[in-house]
Design an enzyme around this catalytic site. Sequence first.
Site, mmCIF file in Angstrom:
data_model
loop_
_atom_site.group_PDB
_atom_site.id
_atom_site.type_symbol
_atom_site.label_atom_id
_atom_site.label_comp_id
_atom_site.label_asym_id
_atom_site.label_seq_id
_atom_site.Cartn_x
_atom_site.Cartn_y
_atom_site.Cartn_z
ATOM 1 N N GLU A 33 2.119 6.253 -7.202
ATOM 2 C CA GLU A 33 1.123 7.224 -7.679
ATOM 3 C C GLU A 33 1.646 8.646 -7.517
ATOM 4 O O GLU A 33 1.450 9.497 -8.403
ATOM 5 C CB GLU A 33 -0.184 7.058 -6.900
ATOM 6 C CG GLU A 33 -0.905 5.743 -7.164
ATOM 7 C CD GLU A 33 -2.139 5.581 -6.291
ATOM 8 O OE1 GLU A 33 -2.724 6.606 -5.901
ATOM 9 O OE2 GLU A 33 -2.512 4.431 -5.987
ATOM 10 N N TYR A 73 0.817 -1.217 0.000
ATOM 11 C CA TYR A 73 0.000 0.000 0.000
ATOM 12 C C TYR A 73 0.850 1.266 0.000
ATOM 13 O O TYR A 73 0.619 2.178 -0.802
ATOM 14 C CB TYR A 73 -0.962 -0.026 1.185
ATOM 15 C CG TYR A 73 -2.125 0.915 1.020
ATOM 16 C CD1 TYR A 73 -3.214 0.592 0.216
ATOM 17 C CD2 TYR A 73 -2.119 2.157 1.652
ATOM 18 C CE1 TYR A 73 -4.266 1.472 0.048
ATOM 19 C CE2 TYR A 73 -3.182 3.028 1.498
ATOM 20 C CZ TYR A 73 -4.251 2.687 0.700
ATOM 21 O OH TYR A 73 -5.289 3.554 0.527
#
Length: 380
Positions: free
Chosen positions: A311, A304
């Site tokens: 991103e 995660y």
Amino acid sequence: MAGPSLRPHVHWAQRHRELFLRVDLSDVRNPDITITDNVLHFRAQGHGAKGDNIYEFEIEFLEPVEPKPVCRVTQRQLNITVQKKESNWWERLTKQEKRPLFLAPDFDRWLDESDAEMELKEKEEEKINKMKIESRVPKDPFKHLKKGYLIMYNLVQFLGFSWIFVNMTVRLFILGKGNMEMHLFSKMVHFLCLTDSFYDTFHTISDMMYFCQTLALMEIMNSLIGLVRSPLIPSIVQVFGRNFVLFVILGSLEEMQSKPVVFFVFYFWSITELFRYPYYMLSCIGIEWKPLTWLRYSVWIPLYPLGGLAEAVCIVQSIPIFSETGKFSLGLPNPLNVTIQFPFVLQIYLIALFLGIFVNFRHLYKQRKQHLGPKKRKMK
């Protein structure tokens, strides 16, 4: 040295199915309570009528009882519950007709047979009323339809992300192998082929990723209408965050589609979902596979943050391109001719991205603690 053992004061009461014994001992230590051949044997150290000493007694019951008594110790007394083997009313507690001197009725809990029958009747009526109320609750006629929809949704998403993961992995290893006869150039060719698999990720994988991430909007709807118990905010943060990167950053800029960071974004996303969707799919049919549960609530710990970092890198790399092209920048009709620059919006979004990562990380940590944390033992 401790003196001879003494008998404590014992008070008793009964119901049709149970016997209650209250032993007047405080600060009880090391109680030893057993039932053998329908005789209850009691021995414990505590403070009674004769001070702190060892107290013991035996009671041979009038009729058969279950051999496993339940004991509850408090600071002021010790309570024993014994189950009768047959539900009936006893005329006395002991097999011997003469009541032992240490034994007396417990008037706080004493009922005669008629009172006990009334209590039993009230309990039965309460049980029947509860069953009637439960039967009045309308059953969901769409229960099986909803379950079928959730199974199909999770299955389709699992197959989609599995295709993405396998395709990217195969391309990485196949393009990364160099069948070169010239040893001097083998490492260079290996690097170039590996880089090709990075550059071509978007054009190879984007259609399936578009499909999966568009379908993921249903997770927000499922949470919104109460079809699943997942919290709404974490679902919105994850789905809209990914779709913003996929559709706005990558889908609208051709210059970004050949960046190596795209490979890492897609790869981290797909690995996470390989365990999440099968877990939910099996949960729909009441199956829990412990290795899969552990993976579902553990794999996200490294993936995660890495996915969020990929991103963020993707957004940072897109800012100069948006600045140069002016794409999505909004000019306002006002005397100052103020323009909302989209790169500025992206800078604000970067802050929101890390806040969203924190929110979801906290949510996932609580879920992991709930599913994999130590179970609390029930007190007997």
